[in-house]
Design an enzyme around this catalytic site. Sequence first.
Site, mmCIF file in Angstrom:
data_model
loop_
_atom_site.group_PDB
_atom_site.id
_atom_site.type_symbol
_atom_site.label_atom_id
_atom_site.label_comp_id
_atom_site.label_asym_id
_atom_site.label_seq_id
_atom_site.Cartn_x
_atom_site.Cartn_y
_atom_site.Cartn_z
ATOM 1 N N SER A 121 135.516 -86.905 15.956
ATOM 2 C CA SER A 121 135.887 -85.764 16.800
ATOM 3 C C SER A 121 135.488 -86.050 18.231
ATOM 4 C CB SER A 121 135.160 -84.506 16.307
ATOM 5 O OG SER A 121 135.202 -83.470 17.254
ATOM 6 N N TYR A 172 126.001 -81.545 15.324
ATOM 7 C CA TYR A 172 127.384 -81.868 14.992
ATOM 8 C C TYR A 172 127.844 -83.098 15.765
ATOM 9 C CZ TYR A 172 132.481 -81.424 14.816
ATOM 10 O OH TYR A 172 133.828 -81.676 14.655
#
Length: 317
Positions: free
Chosen positions: A157, A182
């Site tokens: 990502s 994350y």
Amino acid sequence: MTITQHRIGSGFDARSTADEVLAGIDLSGRNVLVTGGYSGLGLAASSALARAGAHVIVPARRPAVAKEALRDVPGTEVRELDLASLDSVRKFGERFLETGRTLDIVINGAGVMAFPHTLVGPGWEAHFAINHLGHHALVNRLRPAFAAGARVVSVASAGHFLSDIRWDDLHFRDGYDHWAAYGQSKTANALFAVHLDALGAAAGLRAFAVHPGSILTPLQRRIPREEQIAQGWIGRDGTQAAGFKTPEQGAATAVWAATSPLLDEYGGAYCQDCDIAEPATTDDMLIGGVKPWATDPGAAARLWRLSSELTGLDAFS
């Protein structure tokens, strides 16, 4: 080892769908494994791959939910797997290897986002454990099943912009930020592909990492509405922000990386919008690209060694 991080002119773009990148590609007789393949862009990827003729294996922590989601997708099967548990990964791997089947494609798409501080297993931070270590263990367990020319795609990502690997505090013992956690896991996804490709290339295995683009899926379900508004993802009326992709568009880059013959000589690359990504020149995650820490071969080798020590698994080195 040098990784090419420049567009190669795939003919596709940010609006291309998984079905479009698979047009003309026959996956009949191929076995594909997609973690997270029953929700969001994972479901879109599983469906498109099955339509192209592949047999799609979908590991799931919630098998009943997965079976219901895939009920109308022929050519798919569900098997139980919890990526937060090394014992579950071991059992999944053993059961799959007992079938004697080969694997042509693995898409590591399952993951969590913006969890509250949670420790799993022997005290591992949940994002790092589920998004990265669980997939490291899974791929190593499945190594005997990889067919010649197999590909492994890690769904990373632009979140990797948020954090390099925190070598001195992987599990956030000293303060916690859910976006940094994350981000670290997404950097780990990219570095995993870099070193897996370096280890597997001689045997014909190629690995890639992909940024699927901005897309709203159940992955964001734990993020408060006000935070989603503050991030610019949705408006006050709940409408999705401009520029976000559909699930079918979000799945396209992973499917392209898993199947495109254009990538035969570009293993280890980080991809975006159905092409190899350019190096990031800004900190704007909407523009994307890839930060240097996510493609650093030295860091990738270091992370592989660390992950192998933590999981007790290294079937490639």
